[in-house]
Design a protein around this motif. Structure first.
Motif, mmCIF file in Angstrom:
data_model
loop_
_atom_site.group_PDB
_atom_site.id
_atom_site.type_symbol
_atom_site.label_atom_id
_atom_site.label_comp_id
_atom_site.label_asym_id
_atom_site.label_seq_id
_atom_site.Cartn_x
_atom_site.Cartn_y
_atom_site.Cartn_z
ATOM 1 N N HIS A 147 -26.196 -37.072 2.969
ATOM 2 C CA HIS A 147 -25.382 -38.268 3.435
ATOM 3 C C HIS A 147 -26.325 -39.583 3.039
ATOM 4 O O HIS A 147 -25.739 -40.777 3.056
ATOM 5 C CB HIS A 147 -25.036 -38.246 4.661
ATOM 6 C CG HIS A 147 -24.032 -37.289 5.101
ATOM 7 N ND1 HIS A 147 -22.928 -36.945 4.525
ATOM 8 C CD2 HIS A 147 -24.432 -36.149 5.860
ATOM 9 C CE1 HIS A 147 -22.256 -35.828 5.164
ATOM 10 N NE2 HIS A 147 -23.058 -35.363 6.001
ATOM 11 N N ALA A 148 -27.431 -39.331 2.718
ATOM 12 C CA ALA A 148 -28.385 -40.700 2.621
ATOM 13 C C ALA A 148 -29.455 -40.477 1.280
ATOM 14 O O ALA A 148 -30.511 -39.877 1.563
ATOM 15 C CB ALA A 148 -29.066 -40.808 3.669
ATOM 16 N N LYS A 149 -28.900 -40.690 0.067
ATOM 17 C CA LYS A 149 -29.769 -40.089 -1.155
ATOM 18 C C LYS A 149 -30.975 -41.462 -1.122
ATOM 19 O O LYS A 149 -31.073 -42.307 -0.344
ATOM 20 C CB LYS A 149 -28.883 -40.210 -2.361
ATOM 21 C CG LYS A 149 -27.781 -39.094 -2.307
ATOM 22 C CD LYS A 149 -28.412 -37.759 -2.240
ATOM 23 C CE LYS A 149 -27.345 -36.826 -2.260
ATOM 24 N NZ LYS A 149 -27.988 -35.515 -1.819
ATOM 25 N N LEU A 150 -31.548 -40.933 -2.256
ATOM 26 C CA LEU A 150 -32.780 -41.968 -2.412
ATOM 27 C C LEU A 150 -32.691 -43.647 -2.352
ATOM 28 O O LEU A 150 -33.128 -44.264 -1.952
ATOM 29 C CB LEU A 150 -33.483 -41.712 -3.743
ATOM 30 C CG LEU A 150 -34.842 -42.328 -4.205
ATOM 31 C CD1 LEU A 150 -35.862 -42.393 -3.062
ATOM 32 C CD2 LEU A 150 -35.233 -42.017 -5.709
ATOM 33 N N LEU A 151 -31.505 -43.936 -3.387
ATOM 34 C CA LEU A 151 -31.100 -45.525 -3.345
ATOM 35 C C LEU A 151 -30.979 -45.992 -1.899
ATOM 36 O O LEU A 151 -31.005 -47.004 -1.415
ATOM 37 C CB LEU A 151 -29.970 -45.627 -4.201
ATOM 38 C CG LEU A 151 -29.705 -46.921 -4.722
ATOM 39 C CD1 LEU A 151 -30.820 -47.859 -5.432
ATOM 40 C CD2 LEU A 151 -28.520 -47.146 -5.612
ATOM 41 N N TYR A 152 -30.187 -44.847 -1.029
ATOM 42 C CA TYR A 152 -29.769 -45.490 0.403
ATOM 43 C C TYR A 152 -31.257 -45.754 0.942
ATOM 44 O O TYR A 152 -31.435 -46.982 1.916
ATOM 45 C CB TYR A 152 -28.731 -44.485 0.932
ATOM 46 C CG TYR A 152 -28.475 -44.983 2.257
ATOM 47 C CD1 TYR A 152 -27.325 -45.349 2.393
ATOM 48 C CD2 TYR A 152 -29.245 -44.472 3.232
ATOM 49 C CE1 TYR A 152 -26.815 -45.676 3.660
ATOM 50 C CE2 TYR A 152 -28.834 -44.928 4.656
ATOM 51 C CZ TYR A 152 -27.672 -45.375 4.881
ATOM 52 O OH TYR A 152 -27.260 -45.622 6.362
ATOM 53 N N ARG A 153 -32.014 -44.750 0.935
ATOM 54 C CA ARG A 153 -33.291 -44.767 1.760
ATOM 55 C C ARG A 153 -34.149 -45.693 1.526
ATOM 56 O O ARG A 153 -35.012 -46.140 2.281
ATOM 57 C CB ARG A 153 -33.891 -43.315 1.609
ATOM 58 C CG ARG A 153 -32.932 -42.155 2.111
ATOM 59 C CD ARG A 153 -33.682 -41.003 2.205
ATOM 60 N NE ARG A 153 -34.589 -40.548 1.135
ATOM 61 C CZ ARG A 153 -34.163 -39.505 0.040
ATOM 62 N NH1 ARG A 153 -33.010 -39.032 0.134
ATOM 63 N NH2 ARG A 153 -34.933 -39.442 -0.634
ATOM 64 N N LYS A 154 -34.080 -46.499 0.260
ATOM 65 C CA LYS A 154 -35.042 -47.311 -0.258
ATOM 66 C C LYS A 154 -34.803 -48.658 0.643
ATOM 67 O O LYS A 154 -35.607 -49.390 0.709
ATOM 68 C CB LYS A 154 -34.913 -47.564 -1.673
ATOM 69 C CG LYS A 154 -35.517 -46.675 -2.735
ATOM 70 C CD LYS A 154 -35.041 -46.862 -4.091
ATOM 71 C CE LYS A 154 -35.916 -48.045 -4.516
ATOM 72 N NZ LYS A 154 -35.959 -48.327 -5.803
#
Length: 311
Positions: A147-154
């Motif tokens: 539910h939280a891919k790389l772009l979100y985590r950035k």
């Protein structure tokens, strides 16, 4: 470092209690999502964690189970019993049905319990970071990978970040292969900019109130393979009988026979944990302790395996 994610059913809570000392010694922090209305088992578990000198994250707004509409009783438990325990912190589940205002309200009401954000479908990360800009560097952010891919985590790169991955490929017990990959996150989490990692153990993220009739019984046991860059794999030892919901004890015996035969080859790469020793004892006695107990042994083995690797 390691953040195992538990749903607070009976045997999950028993697993945490029995593993409390080992987890505390290895700086493991269980995440607990309470799913049962009665909180006595949770309170007993938190006391065991505190007695062992450990830490835990307790989700105050669960997505599953009896508290999904109202987590007030969980919040009250933390206020009444753990307001002076910095080792027991509030976890706020950031879901897709929440907006920034919802998150901020929950955050402020649990400020005394050092809230941790657990990202599980929330869709406004940029706005949230802007609202909490001065505080974000002091907030731990846990990301459920699906539910939280790389772009979100950035968006949260300035904070302490943990990635939780579901390595368990859930299917019908009868359909499991003998072996498959589980995860490499215990090796790669720091390369991903994370300070810790987690998983849903050998249960998986999928939630159901009950398991239903066991047409087949499967034992799920993880191991780390030093010959494959320390990749973690999982064995599925499945009963031969798969077409009837009767005789779970007999089917457990069939699956256990396969585990013991694999262990006796001396090539299984399964760590000889306390859980494995108990499986050996059950085999020697011909005893079936119940499927919940078997699940507990599988989870304990997984925790012990990671403790041995990371320790």
């Amino acid at each position: 470092m390691y953040y195992p994610y538990f749903r607070g059913k009976q045997f999950e809570l028993i697993t945490i209690r029995e593993m409390a000392t080992l987890m505390a010694e290895n700086n493991f922090t269980p995440i607990i999502e309470p799913v049962r209305e009665a909180l006595g088992g949770l309170e007993k578990t938190l006391k065991a964690i505190c007695s062992a000198g450990g830490r835990a994250i307790v989700i105050v707004n669960p997505h599953h189970g009896d508290h999904q509409e109202d987590g007030a009783n969980i919040s009250q438990l933390l206020r009444d019993g753990y307001s002076c325990h910095e080792s027991i912190v509030a976890g706020i589940l950031l879901r897709n049905d929440m907006n920034v205002e919802d998150v901020l309200t929950c955050y402020s009401s649990h400020a005394d319990h050092h809230p941790v954000f657990i990202h599980a479908g929330f869709s406004a990360p940029k706005l949230l970071v802007a609202e909490l800009a001065s505080e974000m560097k002091n907030i731990k952010n846990v990301f459920i990978e699906d539910h939280a891919k790389l772009l979100y985590r950035k968006h949260f790169v300035s904070s302490d970040r943990v990635l939780v991955q579901d390595g368990f490929n859930r299917q019908r017990n009868a359909d499991y292969p003998e072996i498959e990959e589980f995860s490499d996150l215990h090796v790669t989490y720091s390369d991903l900019g994370m300070s810790g990692f987690g998983d849903f153990l050998t249960v998986g993220d999928s939630y159901s109130e009950s398991g239903g009739p066991a047409y087949a019984v499967a034992l799920h046991l993880t191991f780390i393979d030093p010959d494959q860059d320390d990749m973690m794999y999982i064995y599925h030892f499945v009963s031969d009988t798969k077409d009837t919901p009767t005789d779970p004890a007999g089917k457990f015996g069939q699956a256990l026979d396969k585990l013991i035969k694999k262990l006796n080859t001396k090539r299984s790469k399964l760590l000889e944990t306390s859980a494995i020793k108990e499986f050996r004892e059950l085999h020697a006695k011909g005893h079936f302790p119940g499927l919940g107990y078997v699940k507990k042994l599988s989870m304990k083995h997984h925790i012990e395996t990671l403790a041995a690797y990371l320790g």
